[in-house]
Design an enzyme around this catalytic site. Sequence first.
Site, PDB file in Angstrom:
ATOM      1  N   ARG A   1      74.082  76.373  64.798  1.00 38.33           N
ATOM      2  CA  ARG A   1      73.884  75.034  64.251  1.00 38.33           C
ATOM      3  C   ARG A   1      75.177  74.248  64.344  1.00 38.33           C
ATOM      4  O   ARG A   1      76.260  74.825  64.180  1.00 38.33           O
ATOM      5  CB  ARG A   1      73.488  75.133  62.776  1.00 38.33           C
ATOM      6  CG  ARG A   1      72.136  75.717  62.649  1.00 38.33           C
ATOM      7  CD  ARG A   1      71.649  75.601  61.233  1.00 38.33           C
ATOM      8  NE  ARG A   1      70.215  75.664  61.251  1.00 38.33           N
ATOM      9  CZ  ARG A   1      69.412  75.066  60.392  1.00 38.33           C
ATOM     10  NH1 ARG A   1      69.902  74.376  59.411  1.00 38.33           N
ATOM     11  NH2 ARG A   1      68.112  75.167  60.496  1.00 38.33           N
TER      12      ARG A   1
ATOM     13  N   ASP B   1      79.283  83.793  57.069  1.00 37.56           N
ATOM     14  CA  ASP B   1      78.293  82.876  56.480  1.00 37.56           C
ATOM     15  C   ASP B   1      78.176  82.869  54.947  1.00 37.56           C
ATOM     16  O   ASP B   1      78.139  81.794  54.345  1.00 37.56           O
ATOM     17  CB  ASP B   1      76.920  82.973  57.167  1.00 37.56           C
ATOM     18  CG  ASP B   1      76.477  84.382  57.489  1.00 37.56           C
ATOM     19  OD1 ASP B   1      77.276  85.315  57.320  1.00 37.56           O
ATOM     20  OD2 ASP B   1      75.322  84.563  57.917  1.00 37.56           O
TER      21      ASP B   1
ATOM     22  N   SER C   1      78.908  84.565  61.956  1.00 38.27           N
ATOM     23  CA  SER C   1      78.145  85.462  61.078  1.00 38.27           C
ATOM     24  C   SER C   1      78.110  86.911  61.547  1.00 38.27           C
ATOM     25  O   SER C   1      77.040  87.522  61.669  1.00 38.27           O
ATOM     26  CB  SER C   1      76.727  84.914  60.929  1.00 38.27           C
ATOM     27  OG  SER C   1      76.788  83.603  60.480  1.00 38.27           O
TER      28      SER C   1
HETATM   29  C1  BGC Z   1      76.684  90.492  59.730  1.00 38.25           C
HETATM   30  C2  BGC Z   1      77.343  89.677  58.655  1.00 38.25           C
HETATM   31  C3  BGC Z   1      76.548  88.412  58.382  1.00 38.25           C
HETATM   32  C4  BGC Z   1      75.098  88.788  58.087  1.00 38.25           C
HETATM   33  C5  BGC Z   1      74.222  87.586  57.801  1.00 38.25           C
HETATM   34  C6  BGC Z   1      75.221  90.722  59.410  1.00 38.25           C
HETATM   35  O1  BGC Z   1      74.575  91.360  60.466  1.00 38.25           O
HETATM   36  O2  BGC Z   1      77.326  91.735  59.855  1.00 38.25           O
HETATM   37  O3  BGC Z   1      78.662  89.362  59.013  1.00 38.25           O
HETATM   38  O4  BGC Z   1      77.114  87.767  57.293  1.00 38.25           O
HETATM   39  O5  BGC Z   1      74.554  89.482  59.193  1.00 38.25           O
HETATM   40  O6  BGC Z   1      74.223  86.670  58.822  1.00 38.25           O
END
Ligand code: BGC
Length: 497
Positions: free
Chosen positions: A108, A228, A175
């Site tokens: 996004r 995130d 993320s």
């Molecule tokens: C990642 C995290 C992320 C989460 C939500 C997980 O697979 O390891 O870093 O915050 O997904 O997006």
Amino acid sequence: MGRVGLGVAVGCAVVTCAIAAALVGRRARSWWRWARVVGVVGQFEEDCATPVWKLRQVVDAMVVEMHAGLASDGGSKLKMLLTFVDTLPDGDEDGVYYALDLRGTSCRVLKVQLGGSGPKIINHKVEQQQIPEELVSSTSEVLFDFIALTLKEFIEREENGQVPGSKKELGFTFSFPIRQLSVSSGVLIKWTKGFTIEDVVGKDVSQCLEEAMSKNGLHMQVAALVNDPVGTLAVGHYDDADTVAAVIIGDGTNACYIERSDAIIKYQGLLTDSGFMIVNMEWGNFWSSHLPRTSYDIALDDESPNRNDQGYEKMISGMYLGEIVRRVLHRIAEVSEIFGDSAHHLSVPFILRTPLMAAMHEDDSPDLREVGRILEESLQTSGLSLKTKMIVVRVCDIVTRRAARLAAAGIIGILKKIGRDGSGGVASGRTKGKPRRTVVAIERGLYTNYSMFRVYMNEAITDILGEEIAQNVVLRISEDGAGIGAALLAAAYSSKR
Ligand code: BGC
């Protein structure tokens, strides 16, 4: 009776007996078929059970692992990563900031206008772009070029064809697990959620993005690199000062919370002025023998690109719930013929995506029309009986209930660790005799768009804490917090430079 008459009578008796035997045989086969189906589902339900005593064990295991992860790197499967976010936006932030939020299957781009003098987001605009499937296993250059161009095109549209001439500050939500080097830089530890772009692992992802932006004529620098939930917590706290933690429940799952810096034993040298720091737990990798794991979870893990990792995530998040249901239905198809000729479609991994599973689960039509339609479209089934559709809904229910209850136990684990679970806990945060209002910001579709998930999660919070204390725990939905929070943190940290 003549011979002929006798012959006819005997013939009729034989035919009648044969029909009766066929009917009895068919009934018996049908009975056995259903007995096998019920057996598979019953066993699965038993293996997924999350009675409150088990949830409390998960809560305690989460607390233990949090302590271990804070004590030393590698001390636990919970990484408990530093974020370097030790001040939170307070409302003085002013101006227009852009952010890029790379979530997994989508990214996004956001433009956020901050008003200054008090928490005020005057305006924000968001655009979403799907990440093409082939990029998930491409190269660093291909991925970062793609997201840099997506951002550039968005900014050009917003700025009437102009792109920032001098280096403008950007918030970057990434993320995936990153070991932060500062609030604006960090290296990728490993991929999750099906990504396998090996040449990014170990690289500073802010640098990768800055290089791709500059190559594509966009001169911006990352002022805040955040995971995130950290963005979600920043904006949650900006809106409501009682917000102490944030949870993402989407394709993947994770949580972060505000920790006292003196509790982060492994980084004792890094005491902060504010006395706190946000800790990115990477809770998707949490593991405990108390988690109710089934043979289907084990098989899913064995066949995943990140075997033995993200065990909690694989029981909770949107990337996997539909796939667990698919595996159970496949087993049912193996022991019965209730899916008819289309049973072989059930052997295709990930054919049943979680949003479809949620839609089937929430079908409240008397003849389960939606369930029939979805199965027809995704598995090419036709004419499934109501009984079969009910079995499908039952499996969806078992998978979702377990996921939501386990996520709730994780949240209570965090609250217990920081003394906000009303038990009188280890730390401050409790006015004598009276639990304080505690807000947890929650983001992403699995929670926000799936009402049964929310119902089960809230129910479990009450089961674990009891009604009186649970009233003080507010699960607050955050829309786009991960991206807006990154823009806010970019604003907060660029003004501190
Ligand atoms: C990642 C995290 C992320 C989460 C939500 C997980 O697979 O390891 O870093 O915050 O997904 O997006």
